[in-house]
Design a protein around this motif. Structure first.
Motif, mmCIF file in Angstrom:
data_model
loop_
_atom_site.group_PDB
_atom_site.id
_atom_site.type_symbol
_atom_site.label_atom_id
_atom_site.label_comp_id
_atom_site.label_asym_id
_atom_site.label_seq_id
_atom_site.Cartn_x
_atom_site.Cartn_y
_atom_site.Cartn_z
ATOM 1 N N HIS A 172 0.811 -1.217 0.000
ATOM 2 C CA HIS A 172 0.000 0.000 0.000
ATOM 3 C C HIS A 172 0.845 1.267 0.000
ATOM 4 O O HIS A 172 0.373 2.323 -0.443
ATOM 5 N N ARG B 220 -6.927 -0.898 2.004
ATOM 6 C CA ARG B 220 -5.991 -0.328 2.974
ATOM 7 C C ARG B 220 -6.796 0.284 4.121
ATOM 8 O O ARG B 220 -7.945 0.703 3.941
ATOM 9 N N PHE C 118 -7.733 -0.333 -2.490
ATOM 10 C CA PHE C 118 -6.360 -0.126 -2.948
ATOM 11 C C PHE C 118 -6.346 -0.365 -4.452
ATOM 12 O O PHE C 118 -6.415 -1.502 -4.920
ATOM 13 N N TYR D 231 -3.938 -2.888 -6.412
ATOM 14 C CA TYR D 231 -3.941 -4.303 -6.055
ATOM 15 C C TYR D 231 -3.658 -5.171 -7.288
ATOM 16 O O TYR D 231 -4.251 -4.971 -8.349
#
Length: 504
Positions: free
Chosen positions: A107, A191, A206, A209
């Motif tokens: 992240h 996140r 996120f 990803y």
């Protein structure tokens, strides 16, 4: 946060709790984005650090961890499937090689490499927790370049891929970072943007990803202590998803406008452990007498109805390694005779601890058992306590009896039998070298037939020695708004919420 959401939080007491716990909230915390999934699980989330000793296998924490972190191997449709590892193989009896997915980022934007995996393995082995027994056979892990990890085990270990569904990967520099408790960094589909322990978790999608963006912009997970309030919130549309819905309250959800129910036979079950290292439960005659005092068929049937099945082994029938045993017959006379033979003809006093949010009808189940024990002269003082205190006392063996739900997270007996019942694990003061040998061999075996046979033998030993009482395996009911799609109920109570979408 929209007005409706603020009103809901205030009505359920969550906003007040967030203020009261302000010192524990994440600095700079932000709510999940508009349009997020609002999902309420029946237990509070107390910590997000994947290596916290007290919450290593905590069900509520695992739900969030599976959204925030990745594992090398994961379950899809009840089968092991690639996660961060695209493939794996055992090159000899003591060596496993895992090839990692290239291009994965955390992240914070940093690349995920084999060195991060090695650091996480070493951290997991270093922290004594409820997972410790799963990793005892892993001798070492090394990074062979950026995208290959080689595990060396101390003897054959057939369960390594299954165990790796519980190894959450974080950046190597953060494995011991205290900030991971509140604002962790992972590589999963969401996140963390806000977290107040035992109150709420706020997640945002996120977009980087590796598996593609999740279906919704975020997830908001409030903890609603009162089930009736949670059901009202679901029916009013203030939450989109609620689980588990207790069997005695399904009528409040089924058939209601805008709500539907999905059920699955779960890997979650109730157990009552005896502290086998503390008198009088050092004597198996006493433990068996406690079981004989219970009319388990009546208790489970009246309390749960179709929402559970009476157990016939120390793990649910849907779990690999289950072997059905002969049930203990309800016989209060035999129970009193067994207590006399153990020198307890006048009965005895003891305690049983639990936390109400452990599962549906926990208090009612406890009271039913306590009433039955009173009829054979055993006075059990109830101790209903907060989850954090329960965890601390459980892990330090500071109890006589305890009631809880447990989930076989991996769907494999190795997770429960192989992790909890060894002498080294010492989870309930029970020590049996013969059982240790059987479980060690089962953990080494690669052939499913041999593993199943060995875990069947372990089931019989644990059952016959009455290490605990195993009342009921639960059917998990999920209540969800009809506008949701892409949801699949999970047997381990940890559904993949990244696939959920709303109808336009």
């Amino acid at each position: 946060m929209d007005v409706r959401r603020r009103e809901f939080l205030a009505l359920t007491g969550l906003a007040a709790s967030a203020v009261a716990l302000g010192g524990c909230a994440t600095p700079g915390a932000a709510a999940a984005p508009d349009g997020s999934l609002r999902a309420a699980f029946g237990q509070p989330v107390t910590d997000l650090d994947p290596y916290n000793a007290g919450t290593a296998v905590d069900e509520a924490s695992l739900i969030v961890k599976r959204l925030v972190f990745d594992t090398l191997v994961r379950y899809e449709g009840g089968r092991l499937a690639p996660g961060l590892a695209t493939s794996w193989r055992r090159t000899d009896d003591t060596t496993w090689v895992f090839d990692l997915r290239p291009g994965v980022r955390f992240h914070d934007g940093s690349p995920l490499t084999a060195r991060d995996v090695v650091a996480c393995v070493e951290r997991t082995k270093a922290v004594k927790s409820a997972q410790t027994a799963l990793w005892a056979t892993v001798k070492s892990a090394r990074a062979d370049g950026d995208h290959r990890v080689t595990f060396v085990t101390d003897g054959p270990m057939g369960t390594l891929p299954v165990n790796l569904t519980l190894l959450f990967i974080v950046p190597a520099r953060r494995v011991a970072d205290p900030a991971q408790k509140r604002r962790p960094v992972g590589s999963g589909p969401f996140r963390v943007t806000g977290f107040t322990p035992s109150t709420n978790v706020e997640l945002a999608r996120f977009d980087g990803y590796w598996g593609g963006p999740a279906g919704l912009p975020g997830i908001s997970m409030p903890f609603i202590a009162e089930t009736s309030s949670a059901i009202t919130a679901l029916r009013n549309g203030d939450v989109d998803l609620l689980w588990p819905v207790p069997s005695d309250q399904l009528r409040e959800v089924r058939g209601r406008r805008g709500v539907r129910v999905q059920t699955v036979p779960s890997w979650t079950y109730y157990l009552t452990w005896f502290n086998c290292g503390r008198k009088p439960f050092t004597d198996p005659r006493v433990r068996r007498a406690m079981w004989q005092a219970l009319d388990m068929e009546e208790i489970v049937g009246k309390l749960f109805g179709a929402g559970a099945e009476q157990m016939r082994a120390p793990i649910p029938s849907t779990v690999f390694g289950h072997a059905e045993q002969a049930p203990y017959q309800h016989d209060p006379g035999a129970a009193r005779a067994a207590l006399r033979a153990a020198g307890l003809g006048d009965g005895f006093e003891t305690t049983m601890m639990w936390f109400d949010a452990t599962g549906p009808l926990a208090r009612e189940l406890a009271q039913s058992m306590i009433s039955a024990w009173a009829r054979i002269g055993v006075k059990v003082r109830p101790q209903s306590i907060e989850k954090a205190q329960w965890l601390q006392r459980l892990n330090s063996l500071d109890w006589d009896m305890e009631l809880q739900t447990n989930t076989v997270t991996t769907g494999d007996a190795a997770f429960t039998l192989g992790r909890l019942y060894t002498s080294k694990a010492n989870r309930m003061g029970y020590r049996n070298p013969g059982l240790d040998a059987v479980l060690a061999e089962a953990g080494q075996a690669a052939e499913p037939e041999r593993r199943e046979e060995l875990y069947g033998r372990a089931c019989k030993t644990i059952w016959d020695d009455a290490v605990g009482i195993f009342p009921a395996a639960l059917t998990t009911a999920y209540g969800l708004r009809t506008g949701l799609t892409g949801f699949t109920p999970a047997a381990n109570n940890q559904p993949d919420l990244s696939t959920v979408r709303r109808n336009p």
